[in-house]
Design a protein around this motif. Structure first.
Motif, PDB file in Angstrom:
ATOM      1  N   CYS A  11       0.834  -1.201   0.000  1.00  0.00           N
ATOM      2  CA  CYS A  11       0.000   0.000   0.000  1.00  0.00           C
ATOM      3  C   CYS A  11       0.871   1.254   0.000  1.00  0.00           C
ATOM      4  O   CYS A  11       0.663   2.174  -0.794  1.00  0.00           O
ATOM      5  CB  CYS A  11      -0.923  -0.028   1.215  1.00  0.00           C
ATOM      6  SG  CYS A  11      -2.095   1.328   1.293  1.00  0.00           S
ATOM      7  N   LYS A  15       1.018   4.024  -3.036  1.00  0.00           N
ATOM      8  CA  LYS A  15       0.633   5.415  -2.759  1.00  0.00           C
ATOM      9  C   LYS A  15       1.809   6.384  -2.874  1.00  0.00           C
ATOM     10  O   LYS A  15       1.612   7.582  -3.034  1.00  0.00           O
ATOM     11  CB  LYS A  15      -0.010   5.518  -1.369  1.00  0.00           C
ATOM     12  CG  LYS A  15      -1.352   4.810  -1.266  1.00  0.00           C
ATOM     13  CD  LYS A  15      -2.396   5.450  -2.169  1.00  0.00           C
ATOM     14  CE  LYS A  15      -3.756   4.838  -1.926  1.00  0.00           C
ATOM     15  NZ  LYS A  15      -4.846   5.624  -2.462  1.00  0.00           N
ATOM     16  N   ARG A  21      -0.783   6.928  -7.113  1.00  0.00           N
ATOM     17  CA  ARG A  21      -1.320   7.330  -5.806  1.00  0.00           C
ATOM     18  C   ARG A  21      -2.837   7.477  -5.768  1.00  0.00           C
ATOM     19  O   ARG A  21      -3.428   7.477  -4.701  1.00  0.00           O
ATOM     20  CB  ARG A  21      -0.646   8.586  -5.305  1.00  0.00           C
ATOM     21  CG  ARG A  21      -1.150   9.862  -5.941  1.00  0.00           C
ATOM     22  CD  ARG A  21      -0.519  11.053  -5.309  1.00  0.00           C
ATOM     23  NE  ARG A  21       0.750  11.240  -5.996  1.00  0.00           N
ATOM     24  CZ  ARG A  21       1.348  12.379  -6.154  1.00  0.00           C
ATOM     25  NH1 ARG A  21       0.852  13.456  -5.621  1.00  0.00           N
ATOM     26  NH2 ARG A  21       2.453  12.482  -6.829  1.00  0.00           N
ATOM     27  N   TYR A  22      -3.469   7.570  -6.922  1.00  0.00           N
ATOM     28  CA  TYR A  22      -4.924   7.730  -6.949  1.00  0.00           C
ATOM     29  C   TYR A  22      -5.665   6.402  -7.011  1.00  0.00           C
ATOM     30  O   TYR A  22      -6.892   6.373  -7.018  1.00  0.00           O
ATOM     31  CB  TYR A  22      -5.331   8.628  -8.127  1.00  0.00           C
ATOM     32  CG  TYR A  22      -4.712   9.993  -7.993  1.00  0.00           C
ATOM     33  CD1 TYR A  22      -5.174  10.893  -7.037  1.00  0.00           C
ATOM     34  CD2 TYR A  22      -3.634  10.368  -8.774  1.00  0.00           C
ATOM     35  CE1 TYR A  22      -4.595  12.139  -6.883  1.00  0.00           C
ATOM     36  CE2 TYR A  22      -3.046  11.610  -8.629  1.00  0.00           C
ATOM     37  CZ  TYR A  22      -3.530  12.487  -7.687  1.00  0.00           C
ATOM     38  OH  TYR A  22      -2.948  13.716  -7.529  1.00  0.00           O
ATOM     39  N   PHE A  24      -7.461   3.335  -5.692  1.00  0.00           N
ATOM     40  CA  PHE A  24      -8.218   3.070  -4.476  1.00  0.00           C
ATOM     41  C   PHE A  24      -7.753   1.746  -3.889  1.00  0.00           C
ATOM     42  O   PHE A  24      -7.719   0.738  -4.590  1.00  0.00           O
ATOM     43  CB  PHE A  24      -9.714   3.010  -4.809  1.00  0.00           C
ATOM     44  CG  PHE A  24     -10.600   2.901  -3.619  1.00  0.00           C
ATOM     45  CD1 PHE A  24     -11.040   4.031  -2.966  1.00  0.00           C
ATOM     46  CD2 PHE A  24     -11.007   1.658  -3.152  1.00  0.00           C
ATOM     47  CE1 PHE A  24     -11.880   3.934  -1.870  1.00  0.00           C
ATOM     48  CE2 PHE A  24     -11.840   1.553  -2.059  1.00  0.00           C
ATOM     49  CZ  PHE A  24     -12.270   2.695  -1.418  1.00  0.00           C
ATOM     50  N   ALA A  26      -8.384  -1.036  -0.906  1.00  0.00           N
ATOM     51  CA  ALA A  26      -9.229  -1.567   0.156  1.00  0.00           C
ATOM     52  C   ALA A  26      -8.463  -2.672   0.868  1.00  0.00           C
ATOM     53  O   ALA A  26      -7.911  -3.558   0.227  1.00  0.00           O
ATOM     54  CB  ALA A  26     -10.526  -2.116  -0.422  1.00  0.00           C
ATOM     55  N   ARG A  41      -4.483   3.300   7.596  1.00  0.00           N
ATOM     56  CA  ARG A  41      -4.723   4.690   7.181  1.00  0.00           C
ATOM     57  C   ARG A  41      -3.405   5.398   6.906  1.00  0.00           C
ATOM     58  O   ARG A  41      -3.263   6.108   5.905  1.00  0.00           O
ATOM     59  CB  ARG A  41      -5.503   5.448   8.264  1.00  0.00           C
ATOM     60  CG  ARG A  41      -6.993   5.205   8.253  1.00  0.00           C
ATOM     61  CD  ARG A  41      -7.721   6.189   9.164  1.00  0.00           C
ATOM     62  NE  ARG A  41      -7.455   5.924  10.564  1.00  0.00           N
ATOM     63  CZ  ARG A  41      -8.156   5.106  11.334  1.00  0.00           C
ATOM     64  NH1 ARG A  41      -9.174   4.445  10.831  1.00  0.00           N
ATOM     65  NH2 ARG A  41      -7.850   4.952  12.597  1.00  0.00           N
ATOM     66  N   GLY A  44      -1.921   4.583   3.684  1.00  0.00           N
ATOM     67  CA  GLY A  44      -2.634   5.129   2.537  1.00  0.00           C
ATOM     68  C   GLY A  44      -3.867   4.365   2.122  1.00  0.00           C
ATOM     69  O   GLY A  44      -4.470   4.665   1.090  1.00  0.00           O
ATOM     70  N   ASP A  46      -7.574   3.299   1.629  1.00  0.00           N
ATOM     71  CA  ASP A  46      -8.795   4.100   1.509  1.00  0.00           C
ATOM     72  C   ASP A  46      -9.981   3.465   2.210  1.00  0.00           C
ATOM     73  O   ASP A  46     -10.942   4.153   2.553  1.00  0.00           O
ATOM     74  CB  ASP A  46      -9.132   4.276   0.021  1.00  0.00           C
ATOM     75  CG  ASP A  46      -8.010   4.983  -0.714  1.00  0.00           C
ATOM     76  OD1 ASP A  46      -7.783   6.165  -0.433  1.00  0.00           O
ATOM     77  OD2 ASP A  46      -7.353   4.341  -1.551  1.00  0.00           O
ATOM     78  N   LEU A  47      -9.918   2.164   2.411  1.00  0.00           N
ATOM     79  CA  LEU A  47     -11.031   1.422   2.983  1.00  0.00           C
ATOM     80  C   LEU A  47     -10.478   0.279   3.811  1.00  0.00           C
ATOM     81  O   LEU A  47      -9.479  -0.332   3.433  1.00  0.00           O
ATOM     82  CB  LEU A  47     -11.899   0.883   1.843  1.00  0.00           C
ATOM     83  CG  LEU A  47     -13.166   0.123   2.166  1.00  0.00           C
ATOM     84  CD1 LEU A  47     -14.148   1.008   2.919  1.00  0.00           C
ATOM     85  CD2 LEU A  47     -13.813  -0.358   0.873  1.00  0.00           C
ATOM     86  N   ALA A  65     -18.425   4.690  -0.990  1.00  0.00           N
ATOM     87  CA  ALA A  65     -17.217   5.416  -1.357  1.00  0.00           C
ATOM     88  C   ALA A  65     -17.327   6.003  -2.765  1.00  0.00           C
ATOM     89  O   ALA A  65     -16.867   7.112  -3.010  1.00  0.00           O
ATOM     90  CB  ALA A  65     -15.996   4.497  -1.263  1.00  0.00           C
TER      91      ALA A  65
END
Length: 69
Positions: A11, A15, A21-22, A24, A26, A41, A44, A46-47, A65
């Protein structure tokens, strides 16, 4: 629990790349402590969804989301 890198290392690597980096990310995990959530978190993510989970829960969370597909 991957053999070489753990999921959070992957992750962080994704990121940290400007072109990626964009994406997503999970995290689906059995780890449910607040410290684990915070580590995700910080890396990086997102979920964050903990096991056991139902497919319906994942779909609902992703829809929240992104909106319905």
């Amino acid at each position: 629990m991957l053999p070489e890198l753990d999921g959070l290392a992957i992750c962080r690597a994704v990121k940290s790349e400007p072109a990626l980096r964009y994406i997503f990310i999970a995290v689906l995990t059995a780890r449910s402590q607040e410290k684990d959530r915070e580590n995700a978190r910080t890396a990086g993510a997102d979920l964050y969804i903990t096991k056991p989970f139902k497919a319906k829960t994942i779909l609902q969370t992703v829809n929240q989301a992104f909106g319905p597909a």
